[in-house]
Design a protein around this motif. Sequence first.
Motif, PDB file in Angstrom:
ATOM      1  N   THR A 272       5.639 -12.902  82.309  1.00 48.50           N
ATOM      2  CA  THR A 272       5.122 -13.505  83.535  1.00 48.50           C
ATOM      3  C   THR A 272       5.725 -14.894  83.732  1.00 48.50           C
ATOM      4  O   THR A 272       6.138 -15.551  82.772  1.00 48.50           O
ATOM      5  CB  THR A 272       3.587 -13.627  83.504  1.00 48.50           C
ATOM      6  N   ILE A 273       5.765 -15.328  84.987  1.00 53.63           N
ATOM      7  CA  ILE A 273       6.256 -16.664  85.322  1.00 53.63           C
ATOM      8  C   ILE A 273       5.432 -17.205  86.486  1.00 53.63           C
ATOM      9  O   ILE A 273       5.082 -16.465  87.413  1.00 53.63           O
ATOM     10  CB  ILE A 273       7.764 -16.638  85.677  1.00 53.63           C
ATOM     11  N   LEU A 274       5.080 -18.480  86.432  1.00 57.08           N
ATOM     12  CA  LEU A 274       4.354 -19.114  87.529  1.00 57.08           C
ATOM     13  C   LEU A 274       5.303 -19.371  88.691  1.00 57.08           C
ATOM     14  O   LEU A 274       6.426 -19.843  88.497  1.00 57.08           O
ATOM     15  CB  LEU A 274       3.714 -20.425  87.066  1.00 57.08           C
ATOM     16  N   LEU A 275       4.844 -19.053  89.896  1.00 57.38           N
ATOM     17  CA  LEU A 275       5.690 -19.150  91.088  1.00 57.38           C
ATOM     18  C   LEU A 275       5.283 -20.337  91.960  1.00 57.38           C
ATOM     19  O   LEU A 275       4.170 -20.870  91.830  1.00 57.38           O
ATOM     20  CB  LEU A 275       5.594 -17.847  91.889  1.00 57.38           C
ATOM     21  N   ASN A 276       6.168 -20.708  92.857  1.00 55.85           N
ATOM     22  CA  ASN A 276       5.952 -21.845  93.749  1.00 55.85           C
ATOM     23  C   ASN A 276       5.233 -21.373  95.011  1.00 55.85           C
ATOM     24  O   ASN A 276       5.862 -21.012  96.010  1.00 55.85           O
ATOM     25  CB  ASN A 276       7.306 -22.488  94.101  1.00 55.85           C
ATOM     26  N   HIS A 277       3.914 -21.370  94.923  1.00 52.86           N
ATOM     27  CA  HIS A 277       3.068 -20.882  96.019  1.00 52.86           C
ATOM     28  C   HIS A 277       1.718 -21.576  95.889  1.00 52.86           C
ATOM     29  O   HIS A 277       1.311 -21.934  94.780  1.00 52.86           O
ATOM     30  CB  HIS A 277       2.910 -19.356  95.895  1.00 52.86           C
ATOM     31  N   PRO A 278       1.000 -21.796  96.991  1.00 51.50           N
ATOM     32  CA  PRO A 278      -0.310 -22.441  96.888  1.00 51.50           C
ATOM     33  C   PRO A 278      -1.234 -21.698  95.920  1.00 51.50           C
ATOM     34  O   PRO A 278      -1.366 -20.474  95.973  1.00 51.50           O
ATOM     35  CB  PRO A 278      -0.843 -22.365  98.324  1.00 51.50           C
ATOM     36  N   GLY A 279      -1.859 -22.448  95.014  1.00 45.43           N
ATOM     37  CA  GLY A 279      -2.683 -21.825  93.984  1.00 45.43           C
ATOM     38  C   GLY A 279      -1.821 -21.311  92.848  1.00 45.43           C
ATOM     39  O   GLY A 279      -0.630 -21.600  92.747  1.00 45.43           O
ATOM     40  N   ARG A 280      -2.432 -20.520  91.976  1.00 47.73           N
ATOM     41  CA  ARG A 280      -1.702 -19.948  90.836  1.00 47.73           C
ATOM     42  C   ARG A 280      -1.220 -18.547  91.209  1.00 47.73           C
ATOM     43  O   ARG A 280      -2.024 -17.664  91.505  1.00 47.73           O
ATOM     44  CB  ARG A 280      -2.589 -19.887  89.593  1.00 47.73           C
ATOM     45  N   CYS A 281       0.085 -18.382  91.180  1.00 51.97           N
ATOM     46  CA  CYS A 281       0.703 -17.106  91.557  1.00 51.97           C
ATOM     47  C   CYS A 281       1.687 -16.717  90.460  1.00 51.97           C
ATOM     48  O   CYS A 281       2.475 -17.551  89.992  1.00 51.97           O
ATOM     49  CB  CYS A 281       1.416 -17.247  92.900  1.00 51.97           C
ATOM     50  N   GLY A 283       4.740 -14.142  88.869  1.00 49.36           N
ATOM     51  CA  GLY A 283       5.777 -13.131  88.996  1.00 49.36           C
ATOM     52  C   GLY A 283       5.831 -12.333  87.704  1.00 49.36           C
ATOM     53  O   GLY A 283       5.421 -12.812  86.640  1.00 49.36           O
ATOM     54  N   TYR A 284       6.339 -11.108  87.790  1.00 49.33           N
ATOM     55  CA  TYR A 284       6.342 -10.211  86.635  1.00 49.33           C
ATOM     56  C   TYR A 284       7.739  -9.648  86.379  1.00 49.33           C
ATOM     57  O   TYR A 284       8.485  -9.349  87.320  1.00 49.33           O
ATOM     58  CB  TYR A 284       5.374  -9.050  86.860  1.00 49.33           C
ATOM     59  N   ASP A 315      16.731 -22.800  88.210  1.00 48.20           N
ATOM     60  CA  ASP A 315      17.391 -22.230  87.033  1.00 48.20           C
ATOM     61  C   ASP A 315      16.412 -21.420  86.189  1.00 48.20           C
ATOM     62  O   ASP A 315      16.780 -20.389  85.617  1.00 48.20           O
ATOM     63  CB  ASP A 315      18.003 -23.342  86.178  1.00 48.20           C
ATOM     64  N   ARG A 316      15.180 -21.888  86.135  1.00 45.40           N
ATOM     65  CA  ARG A 316      14.153 -21.190  85.345  1.00 45.40           C
ATOM     66  C   ARG A 316      13.910 -19.791  85.898  1.00 45.40           C
ATOM     67  O   ARG A 316      13.802 -18.819  85.149  1.00 45.40           O
ATOM     68  CB  ARG A 316      12.860 -22.020  85.381  1.00 45.40           C
ATOM     69  N   LEU A 317      13.851 -19.681  87.220  1.00 43.04           N
ATOM     70  CA  LEU A 317      13.599 -18.373  87.809  1.00 43.04           C
ATOM     71  C   LEU A 317      14.842 -17.484  87.736  1.00 43.04           C
ATOM     72  O   LEU A 317      14.729 -16.269  87.524  1.00 43.04           O
ATOM     73  CB  LEU A 317      13.112 -18.502  89.249  1.00 43.04           C
ATOM     74  N   ILE A 318      16.033 -18.082  87.896  1.00 41.85           N
ATOM     75  CA  ILE A 318      17.266 -17.306  87.740  1.00 41.85           C
ATOM     76  C   ILE A 318      17.323 -16.691  86.347  1.00 41.85           C
ATOM     77  O   ILE A 318      17.684 -15.519  86.171  1.00 41.85           O
ATOM     78  CB  ILE A 318      18.496 -18.195  88.009  1.00 41.85           C
ATOM     79  N   HIS A 319      16.953 -17.455  85.346  1.00 47.90           N
ATOM     80  CA  HIS A 319      16.927 -16.944  83.973  1.00 47.90           C
ATOM     81  C   HIS A 319      15.912 -15.805  83.839  1.00 47.90           C
ATOM     82  O   HIS A 319      16.169 -14.812  83.156  1.00 47.90           O
ATOM     83  CB  HIS A 319      16.582 -18.072  83.001  1.00 47.90           C
ATOM     84  N   PHE A 320      14.781 -15.939  84.510  1.00 49.10           N
ATOM     85  CA  PHE A 320      13.710 -14.935  84.404  1.00 49.10           C
ATOM     86  C   PHE A 320      14.156 -13.586  84.981  1.00 49.10           C
ATOM     87  O   PHE A 320      13.839 -12.532  84.430  1.00 49.10           O
ATOM     88  CB  PHE A 320      12.465 -15.440  85.137  1.00 49.10           C
ATOM     89  N   ILE A 321      14.892 -13.613  86.097  1.00 49.47           N
ATOM     90  CA  ILE A 321      15.288 -12.364  86.765  1.00 49.47           C
ATOM     91  C   ILE A 321      16.696 -11.907  86.373  1.00 49.47           C
ATOM     92  O   ILE A 321      17.183 -10.903  86.894  1.00 49.47           O
ATOM     93  CB  ILE A 321      15.211 -12.510  88.298  1.00 49.47           C
ATOM     94  N   ASP A 357      22.305 -13.473  93.605  1.00 44.57           N
ATOM     95  CA  ASP A 357      23.716 -13.393  93.221  1.00 44.57           C
ATOM     96  C   ASP A 357      23.968 -14.140  91.912  1.00 44.57           C
ATOM     97  O   ASP A 357      24.636 -13.616  91.008  1.00 44.57           O
ATOM     98  CB  ASP A 357      24.583 -13.963  94.333  1.00 44.57           C
ATOM     99  N   LYS A 358      23.435 -15.346  91.792  1.00 43.23           N
ATOM    100  CA  LYS A 358      23.628 -16.122  90.563  1.00 43.23           C
ATOM    101  C   LYS A 358      22.985 -15.453  89.354  1.00 43.23           C
ATOM    102  O   LYS A 358      23.473 -15.580  88.225  1.00 43.23           O
ATOM    103  CB  LYS A 358      23.070 -17.531  90.749  1.00 43.23           C
ATOM    104  N   ALA A 359      21.903 -14.714  89.579  1.00 48.43           N
ATOM    105  CA  ALA A 359      21.229 -14.012  88.481  1.00 48.43           C
ATOM    106  C   ALA A 359      21.870 -12.667  88.163  1.00 48.43           C
ATOM    107  O   ALA A 359      21.450 -11.989  87.231  1.00 48.43           O
ATOM    108  CB  ALA A 359      19.752 -13.809  88.830  1.00 48.43           C
ATOM    109  N   LYS A 360      22.871 -12.269  88.983  1.00 49.90           N
ATOM    110  CA  LYS A 360      23.560 -10.987  88.790  1.00 49.90           C
ATOM    111  C   LYS A 360      22.574  -9.803  88.845  1.00 49.90           C
ATOM    112  O   LYS A 360      22.621  -8.863  88.056  1.00 49.90           O
ATOM    113  CB  LYS A 360      24.345 -10.973  87.482  1.00 49.90           C
ATOM    114  N   VAL A 361      21.663  -9.896  89.822  1.00 48.60           N
ATOM    115  CA  VAL A 361      20.719  -8.798  90.080  1.00 48.60           C
ATOM    116  C   VAL A 361      21.491  -7.575  90.560  1.00 48.60           C
ATOM    117  O   VAL A 361      22.430  -7.698  91.362  1.00 48.60           O
ATOM    118  CB  VAL A 361      19.688  -9.246  91.141  1.00 48.60           C
ATOM    119  N   LYS A 362      21.103  -6.406  90.101  1.00 52.18           N
ATOM    120  CA  LYS A 362      21.820  -5.186  90.505  1.00 52.18           C
ATOM    121  C   LYS A 362      21.370  -4.700  91.885  1.00 52.18           C
ATOM    122  O   LYS A 362      22.193  -4.409  92.746  1.00 52.18           O
ATOM    123  CB  LYS A 362      21.631  -4.107  89.444  1.00 52.18           C
TER     124      LYS A 362
END
Length: 409
Positions: A272-281, A283-284, A315-321, A357-362
């Motif tokens: 899991t990762i905390l996302l940039n959204h109002p409140g606690r959100c 990502g999985y 960069d943190r989210l790019i690493h996550f995905i 693109d930077k995360a090389k998502v398929k």
Amino acid sequence: MKMKLHFLLIDDDERITALLRSVLERAGHKVTTTNLSTQAVALTSKLQPDCIICDILMPELDGLDLFSKIKKIKNINQPTFIIVTAKIFEFDRRRAFELGVDGYLVKPIDLQTFLSDVLEIIEGKMVIQFWGVRGTLPVPGIKTNRYGGNTSCVTLNYAKKQFLIFDAGTGIKELSNYLIKQNKFPFSAKIFISHPHYDHINAIPFFVPLYMKGNKFEIYGSAHNETSIEKLISAQMDSLYFPITIKEFAANLTYRDLNEESFYIDDLHVQTILLNHPGRCLGYRVQHKNKSFCYITDHEFYLENSPYYNQFEVDRLIHFIAATNVLVIDTTYTDSEYLKKIGWGHSCVSRVIDIADKAKVKLLCLFHHDPDQLDEDIDLKVKEAKSLLKLRNSKTKCIAPHEGKIIII
């Protein structure tokens, strides 16, 4: 799967082995059968089948005891082991998976889907399906027919072994209708809530399997201060707001409060990762060996010229995905729309393309569309996204999934 496999069928009901044999042999596979579980260990050592399909209720040696004995055989490639049984109980299913069984199918067997179900287990497939792709509120009508008007709900079915549900917007009602039509109960699933905004939880009261005794659900999500995920779910069903309270749920329910963390569900690795959204959100990311799925909604990527831009968080989210097979991500706005909605907690096409693109998502799946966007508007977002990927010579593919869309990893 084009390669031909060798199956060993073990069942004291010869009618079952005859039916299953006919299905497998018609598909070109080799089949050996026995109605004696006591012969199965020797047959496995001698024949080294690719897959064993076995009943639990066998005289002398039941299917799970047989599995334990076969796991101890040395100097062979361990076969995929699938239980096919009339035992519908969650206890037996859970015990089988805890022992390490690869699949658990319940009789009566659907001969139309049996082969695909077995191959899905053998290949360890992740089957992703979309039940709602909109954000904020549902938008039914003829101008949203192609992509659908329901809010966030996506499922991941892993090798017929684990069923994961991501968010419970109005799309979960479509999932409910599907499960009732299938009538394969009792049913067990994990429900992952990104955050408690209404478009992600407000159809939980309409998810019929929750009211059915024998079903089992684990609900995961982030607590908000001292308010647990259980309280967040139950509060919207307070009698002031809804006529049926959470006390009416007859299924076996457990809850787990999540932070940024990493854990396993059987052999599935969940992060899991905390996302940039109002409140606690949250990502999985769900991973098994070299297959992965990421669900990132809701999240705001600031423009690079914004005073709020933070390279560390990007960069943190790019690493996550990184290198994920399928990324489902908030792409609520076009770039021009976003300029009027900065700080609303959602992202625009160009920023999503840059990160993917930077995360090389398929495969990139544009998701959580603004309720004012019609089907044609979503088409334009896809066109723009593909153009930007082409300019980058990116290998990332891009789609906007519609309700009912199935992706297989």
